[in-house]
Design an enzyme around this catalytic site. Sequence first.
Site, PDB file in Angstrom:
ATOM      1  CD  GLU A  92       6.992   0.879   3.935  1.00 52.91           C
ATOM      2  OE1 GLU A  92       5.992  -0.160   4.157  1.00 52.91           O
ATOM      3  OE2 GLU A  92       7.392   1.525   3.095  1.00 52.91           O
ATOM      4  CG  HIS A 149       4.993  -3.390   4.745  1.00 56.71           C
ATOM      5  ND1 HIS A 149       6.203  -3.048   4.622  1.00 56.71           N
ATOM      6  CD2 HIS A 149       4.861  -4.843   5.151  1.00 56.71           C
ATOM      7  CE1 HIS A 149       6.898  -4.031   5.091  1.00 56.71           C
ATOM      8  NE2 HIS A 149       5.962  -5.027   5.445  1.00 56.71           N
ATOM      9  CE  LYS A 176       6.861  -8.264   4.203  1.00 59.01           C
ATOM     10  NZ  LYS A 176       7.153  -8.000   5.773  1.00 59.01           N
ATOM     11  NE  ARG A 218      -1.000 -13.255   6.058  1.00 54.79           N
ATOM     12  CZ  ARG A 218      -0.092 -12.787   6.190  1.00 54.79           C
ATOM     13  NH1 ARG A 218       1.221 -12.902   6.463  1.00 54.79           N
ATOM     14  NH2 ARG A 218      -0.242 -11.185   6.739  1.00 54.79           N
TER      15      ARG A 218
END
Length: 257
Positions: A92, A149, A176, A218
Amino acid sequence: MQVIKTNHPVVQVKDVILGEGMPKICLPVVGKTEEEILQTVEHYESLSNWDILEVRLDYYEGLAFGDSVELLGKIRHETTRPILATIRTRQEGGEVDLDDDHYSLALTSIITSHTADLVDIEASHSHGVVLSLCDLCEEHDVVSIISSHNFEETPSNDDMREMLSTMHVLGGDILKLAVMPHDRIDVMRLMKVTTEMSQRINRPLITMSMGDLGKISRISGEITGSVMTFGTAGKASAPGQIALDELYQFLKELHCD
């Protein structure tokens, strides 16, 4: 952890409400030694306008010796902010190789010790491991963040929707998703999927398009529905993270009362 009943999903950790107001700023600690980590925490505590402390234990040389709980206990005495414990494996984008058994054992010791308020659980491990760790978090009143990720690409919109849906089914309190863009379209696709899924899934989301190209993702979380963003006040833990002062100003300018 407190889950608040509103017209959109929010989670409260101590006095931090994820999903309300501006996206919350998380500062990662990526030191190798206990001394380095504690010095970084002390430095962060002298700064303003941030909300959550992430301890990247995969960088910590004491992880292999089972010293993580002791370290987190010492950090508890240095900060009143919520602590997010993360062990990021190489698959990840992290620093350590751990199979399912050792990964589960390491996180179990952290969860049951109550030395962290939030724990990152990687979706790439077996569903059984993820489910059991999420259940353990619920039992011990620790917030679970299931994470995925992709440092190679931005998957198709359908694949990103499916990943978030799977993490939802696995029981994470917060979901996430971090992906790598190859062009501006990739960035916009990630933001589009975030907006759609933040309305569809009854869980707070944290999403980001990494690298310089993805910096807009972001700071736009209040619009798209991403409840937390990662900044830097020292060494970054992922490409594209924005310096704390800049990040706070961007979020403040974009804030909608």
